[in-house]
Design a protein around this motif. Structure first.
Motif, short mmCIF file in Angstrom:
data_model
loop_
_atom_site.label_atom_id
_atom_site.label_comp_id
_atom_site.label_asym_id
_atom_site.label_seq_id
_atom_site.Cartn_x
_atom_site.Cartn_y
_atom_site.Cartn_z
N PRO A 315 0.82 -1.23 0.00
CA PRO A 315 0.00 0.00 0.00
C PRO A 315 0.85 1.27 0.00
CG PRO A 315 -0.83 -1.58 1.60
CD PRO A 315 0.50 -2.09 1.15
N ALA A 316 1.93 1.27 0.77
CA ALA A 316 2.81 2.45 0.82
C ALA A 316 3.48 2.68 -0.52
CB ALA A 316 3.86 2.28 1.92
N LEU A 317 3.89 1.60 -1.18
CA LEU A 317 4.54 1.73 -2.49
C LEU A 317 3.57 2.25 -3.54
CD1 LEU A 317 6.62 -1.59 -2.50
CD2 LEU A 317 7.51 0.73 -2.28
N MET A 318 2.32 1.81 -3.49
CA MET A 318 1.33 2.29 -4.44
C MET A 318 1.05 3.77 -4.25
SD MET A 318 -1.22 -1.02 -4.34
CE MET A 318 -2.44 -0.42 -5.51
N LEU A 319 0.92 4.18 -2.99
CA LEU A 319 0.68 5.60 -2.71
C LEU A 319 1.88 6.44 -3.13
CD1 LEU A 319 -1.18 7.72 -1.46
CD2 LEU A 319 -0.13 7.24 0.76
N LEU A 320 3.08 5.98 -2.82
CA LEU A 320 4.30 6.69 -3.21
C LEU A 320 4.38 6.85 -4.71
CD1 LEU A 320 7.10 7.87 -2.44
CD2 LEU A 320 8.00 5.53 -2.67
N SER A 321 4.04 5.79 -5.44
CA SER A 321 4.10 5.83 -6.90
C SER A 321 3.15 6.87 -7.47
CB SER A 321 3.78 4.44 -7.47
OG SER A 321 3.87 4.43 -8.86
N SER A 322 1.92 6.91 -6.98
CA SER A 322 0.92 7.86 -7.50
C SER A 322 1.30 9.30 -7.18
CB SER A 322 -0.45 7.55 -6.91
OG SER A 322 -0.95 6.33 -7.40
N TRP A 408 -4.59 6.28 -10.25
CA TRP A 408 -5.40 5.09 -10.05
C TRP A 408 -4.71 4.04 -9.18
CZ3 TRP A 408 -10.01 3.41 -9.64
CH2 TRP A 408 -10.27 2.04 -9.62
N LEU A 409 -3.41 3.93 -9.27
CA LEU A 409 -2.71 2.90 -8.52
C LEU A 409 -3.04 2.96 -7.03
CD1 LEU A 409 -0.74 0.59 -9.20
CD2 LEU A 409 1.11 2.08 -8.44
N SER A 410 -3.10 4.17 -6.49
CA SER A 410 -3.46 4.32 -5.08
C SER A 410 -4.97 4.52 -4.91
CB SER A 410 -2.71 5.49 -4.44
OG SER A 410 -2.92 6.68 -5.16
N ALA A 411 -5.62 5.19 -5.86
CA ALA A 411 -7.07 5.40 -5.76
C ALA A 411 -7.82 4.08 -5.81
CB ALA A 411 -7.55 6.31 -6.88
N SER A 412 -7.22 3.05 -6.42
CA SER A 412 -7.88 1.75 -6.50
C SER A 412 -8.10 1.15 -5.11
CB SER A 412 -7.05 0.79 -7.36
OG SER A 412 -5.77 0.55 -6.78
N MET A 413 -7.21 1.46 -4.17
CA MET A 413 -7.41 0.96 -2.81
C MET A 413 -8.66 1.58 -2.17
SD MET A 413 -3.60 0.69 -1.14
CE MET A 413 -3.07 2.36 -1.55
N LEU A 414 -8.85 2.88 -2.39
CA LEU A 414 -10.05 3.54 -1.88
C LEU A 414 -11.29 2.97 -2.56
CD1 LEU A 414 -11.54 5.70 -0.26
CD2 LEU A 414 -11.01 7.34 -2.11
N ALA A 415 -11.19 2.74 -3.87
CA ALA A 415 -12.33 2.16 -4.60
C ALA A 415 -12.67 0.78 -4.06
CB ALA A 415 -11.99 2.09 -6.09
N ALA A 416 -11.65 -0.03 -3.75
CA ALA A 416 -11.90 -1.36 -3.20
C ALA A 416 -12.58 -1.27 -1.84
CB ALA A 416 -10.58 -2.13 -3.10
N TYR A 417 -12.14 -0.31 -1.03
CA TYR A 417 -12.77 -0.11 0.27
C TYR A 417 -14.24 0.26 0.11
CZ TYR A 417 -14.01 2.15 4.68
OH TYR A 417 -14.66 2.52 5.83
#
Length: 477
Positions: A315-322, A408-417
């Motif tokens: 999760p941290a890597l995805m947020l960092l990437s975005s 999207w890489l990090s927004a996808s986590m919010l969408a999944a939630y």
């Protein structure tokens, strides 16, 4: 590019590390057939005491006991101890009935005051078998698992090598009929077990004894104190690390197949995996003295860290990437676009490699869940891959669309939630299934890991939130 742009580019590409780690594991798993074989053979099968923690397991415990006692294993060398954690359903009656049916082979150990957690329940049983002294190996399992006929023989044969202290089997999702969630989990287990644990065999360091199939040599159990850790939600991983740090090897047998009933919906998966995720946080912190320390053996090696941390930090890597991609966009629009394309091209290559490698590891499971394998990252991510790789499509995107693709890489986590919340809504639950294919099972796992971070930070109670079982595991060979 200047130094900041190089740094931001590196941060963007870091989002691909989990998939690159998956590629590394499948490359290693391809070498599994060449790994060092067991040294020596067993003179006879050891006396195995099976310890089964049970709380309100009336729906499944009877079949589990019948299956265990019909295994291809010498009957006089197998005893089953069901540790009843103050169940309030018919679990005691079922177990006592089986004890009468199999005299001297099934034992009911009742805890009058329960609720302390799975580890405390297991330790109650371990104290009993240690006091008796009959056992030569302890098999810790879950109350619902179904061992295939020769699975225990396949596991104990590794004790012919005196350096092996513990063995785990291949847990497979066995719910029948299987719904969409069961198929996603089935595919996930091909990658996480058939692939990853083979790779760890090659490295000589296992991350975790599967909770439903942990076979411990008596001497190894005694070497770690005779009981398991009660301060964590990852007692199986703590046991795995402790056995290896005590100087014994832990191995995975991919042919010792054990079927299990896994969650049937997002809520069940969320409850189960937040517990697992919190356990991984606890393991990572407790064993911080192990990481990248050669003195700690293979567990302290760089290769093992390359497997552990990209997944743990996903999760941290995805947020960092975005965040880095959006920052790069603000500094240098054209460069950001080139990095965006390169990142998703890398994701495409690794996604194809991991997916095809998973299919090769377990063709039967792959055929049953190929749709879930293909859509594992989500239809939105697959669309972004197409847009990024096919340049004219990317050029046709409006500015706001391009920015949405960047985050999207990090927004996808919010969408999944949000899909998880929708499932529990009064009139929106029917939408959760199709939306999970759109958002992706992979992002859902990342969202769960992020939730585990927060649960651990706020020091939520360590409780045994077991998954509800219905006894739906089919008659599987």
């Amino acid at each position: 590019m200047d130094a900041l742009e190089w740094l931001l580019t590196g941060f963007v590409l870091a989002g691909a590390l989990p998939l690159l780690s998956g590629c590394y594991q499948f490359i290693l798993s391809g070498l599994h057939r060449f790994r060092r074989r067991a040294e020596g053979t067993l003179e006879r099968e050891p006396n195995v005491a099976v310890v089964v923690p049970a709380w309100n397991e009336a729906a499944v415990i009877g079949r589990t006991l019948d299956t265990l006692l019909s295994l291809d294993y010498p009957p006089e060398r197998l005893r089953v101890y069901v540790v009843d954690d103050a169940s309030t359903d018919a679990t005691p009656d079922v177990v006592l009935g089986k004890a009468a049916e199999y005299p001297g082979r099934v034992f009911h150990l009742r805890r009058d005051v329960g609720g302390e957690g799975k580890a405390h329940t297991l330790n109650h049983g371990l104290r009993v078998i240690r006091a008796d002294g009959w056992y030569e190996a302890a098999l810790i399992i879950d109350a619902d698992v179904i061992f295939t006929a020769r699975s225990l023989r396949r596991m104990v044969r590794h004790f012919g090598d005196p350096s092996v202290g513990a063995v785990t089997g291949y847990i497979k999702e066995g719910s029948r009929p299987a719904n969409y969630m069961n198929r996603f989990i089935s595919y996930e287990y091909v990658a996480a077990q058939a692939g990853a644990r083979r790779a760890q065999n090659v490295l000589g360091a296992q991350a975790c004894l599967a909770g439903g199939a942990q076979l411990l040599r008596r001497e190894s159990l005694e070497a770690i104190g005779g009981e398991i850790d009660t301060s964590s939600l990852a007692e199986d991983t703590f046991t795995t690390f402790n056995v290896q740090l005590a100087g014994q090897r832990v191995v995975f047998d991919p042919h010792a197949i054990v079927w299990a009933e896994e969650p049937h919906d997002i809520a069940g998966l969320w409850k189960q995996r937040v517990r697992w995720g919190r356990g991984n946080v606890q393991v990572t912190w407790r064993y911080r003295h192990v990481w990248l320390r050669r003195s700690k053996g293979r567990l302290g090696g760089v290769s093992f860290a390359l497997i552990w941390f990209p997944i743990f930090l996903m999760p941290a890597l995805m947020l960092l990437s975005s965040v880095s991609l959006v920052t790069l966009y603000a500094l240098h629009r054209d460069l950001a676009f080139d990095v965006f394309r390169s990142f998703w091209a890398l994701i495409l290559m690794t996604y194809l490699f991991v997916t095809l490698s998973s299919f090769a590891q377990d063709g039967k499971a792959a055929r049953a869940s190929w749709r879930e394998a293909v859509t594992f990252p989500g239809l939105v991510s697959l669309a972004i891959i197409t847009i990024a790789v096919v340049t004219p499509l990317a050029d046709a995107l409006p500015e706001v669309g391009l920015l949405l693709a960047y985050i999207w890489l990090s927004a996808s986590m919010l969408a999944a939630y949000l899909v998880r919340r929708l499932e529990s809504a009064a009139h929106g639950g029917w939408l959760a299934r199709p939306l999970l294919y759109v958002v992706g099972y992979g992002p859902l796992l990342c969202a769960i890991t992020a939730a585990a971070y927060f649960a651990e930070l706020r020091r939520a109670d360590l409780v045994w939130e077991k998954t509800e079982k219905s006894g739906s595991v089919g008659n599987l060979a």
